[in-house]
Design a protein around this motif. Structure first.
Motif, mmCIF file in Angstrom:
data_model
loop_
_atom_site.group_PDB
_atom_site.id
_atom_site.type_symbol
_atom_site.label_atom_id
_atom_site.label_comp_id
_atom_site.label_asym_id
_atom_site.label_seq_id
_atom_site.Cartn_x
_atom_site.Cartn_y
_atom_site.Cartn_z
ATOM 1 N N GLY A 65 0.671 -1.348 0.097
ATOM 2 C CA GLY A 65 -0.115 0.092 -0.046
ATOM 3 C C GLY A 65 0.869 1.371 -0.074
ATOM 4 N N ARG A 66 2.100 1.289 0.199
ATOM 5 C CA ARG A 66 2.871 2.251 0.298
ATOM 6 C C ARG A 66 4.124 2.342 -0.911
ATOM 7 N N PHE A 67 4.320 1.025 -1.074
ATOM 8 C CA PHE A 67 5.572 0.882 -2.106
ATOM 9 C C PHE A 67 4.897 0.475 -3.564
ATOM 10 N N THR A 68 5.674 0.735 -4.521
ATOM 11 C CA THR A 68 5.443 0.423 -5.880
ATOM 12 C C THR A 68 6.765 0.040 -6.283
ATOM 13 N N ILE A 69 6.794 -1.259 -6.912
ATOM 14 C CA ILE A 69 7.971 -1.727 -7.847
ATOM 15 C C ILE A 69 7.650 -1.834 -9.115
ATOM 16 N N SER A 70 8.550 -1.365 -9.900
ATOM 17 C CA SER A 70 8.317 -1.434 -11.333
ATOM 18 C C SER A 70 9.705 -1.862 -12.223
ATOM 19 N N ARG A 71 9.765 -2.248 -13.329
ATOM 20 C CA ARG A 71 10.859 -2.359 -14.191
ATOM 21 C C ARG A 71 10.662 -2.144 -15.560
ATOM 22 N N ASP A 72 11.802 -1.441 -16.215
ATOM 23 C CA ASP A 72 11.656 -0.957 -17.473
ATOM 24 C C ASP A 72 12.655 -1.795 -18.233
ATOM 25 N N ASN A 73 12.575 -2.682 -18.892
ATOM 26 C CA ASN A 73 13.470 -3.688 -19.454
ATOM 27 C C ASN A 73 14.052 -3.058 -20.621
ATOM 28 N N ALA A 74 13.477 -1.909 -21.319
ATOM 29 C CA ALA A 74 14.072 -1.169 -22.505
ATOM 30 C C ALA A 74 15.157 -0.511 -21.868
ATOM 31 N N LYS A 75 15.044 0.218 -20.733
ATOM 32 C CA LYS A 75 15.907 0.960 -20.181
ATOM 33 C C LYS A 75 16.905 0.255 -19.054
ATOM 34 N N ASN A 76 16.533 -1.018 -18.904
ATOM 35 C CA ASN A 76 17.583 -1.598 -18.033
ATOM 36 C C ASN A 76 17.190 -1.014 -16.660
#
Length: 116
Positions: A65-76
Motif C-alpha cells: 500500500g505504500r511501495f510500488t516496484i516497477s521495471r523498464d526492460n528497455a532502459k534496464n
C-alpha cells in the motif's frame, strides 16, 4: 557480467517519499525476478518487493500500500517508489537480479534514512 547500481536514497522526513532506482549495466530481460531488499542496522536483510519478467509484483507486508516496484526492460532499470515513509523504513536498500539458474546479482546498496 551485469552490474547493478542503486541510487535515489537519502534523508527524508516521516510521511515523505523517495524513488529508488536500480540501473543495470546490461540487459535485464534475462532476469526472471528483479527485487528490492533492505537491511536495517542489526537486522537481517529482508525482501521488500519483487517484479517478474512478466510484470507481476509482490510486496512484503511492511510495504504493501505504500511501495510500488516497477521495471523498464528497455532502459534496464528497476524502480521502487516509496510513499508515506516511516522511521522503521530506515535501512540500506539493495537491488537484486535473479535468473533462477545462476547466483543472484546484488547492487552495492543505497541508504534511506527516515526521520521522525
Amino acid at each position: 557480467q551485469v552490474q547493478l547500481v542503486e541510487s535515489g536514497g537519502g534523508l527524508v522526513q516521516a510521511g515523505g517519499s523517495l524513488r529508488l532506482s536500480c540501473a543495470a549495466s546490461g540487459s535485464i530481460v534475462r532476469f526472471n525476478v528483479m527485487a528490492w531488499y533492505r537491511q536495517a542496522p542489526g537486522k537481517q536483510r529482508e525482501v521488500v518487493a519483487t517484479v517478474t519478467s512478466s510484470g507481476s509484483t509482490s510486496y512484503a507486508d511492511a510495504g504493501k500500500g505504500r511501495f510500488t516496484i516497477s521495471r523498464d526492460n528497455a532502459k534496464n532499470m528497476v524502480y521502487l517508489q516509496m510513499n508515506s515513509l516511516k522511521p522503521e523504513d530506515t535501512a540500506v536498500y539493495y537491488c537484486r537480479a535473479t535468473t533462477g539458474i545462476s547466483s543472484p546479482l546484488w547492487g552495492q546498496g543505497t541508504q534511506v534514512t527516515v526521520s521522525s
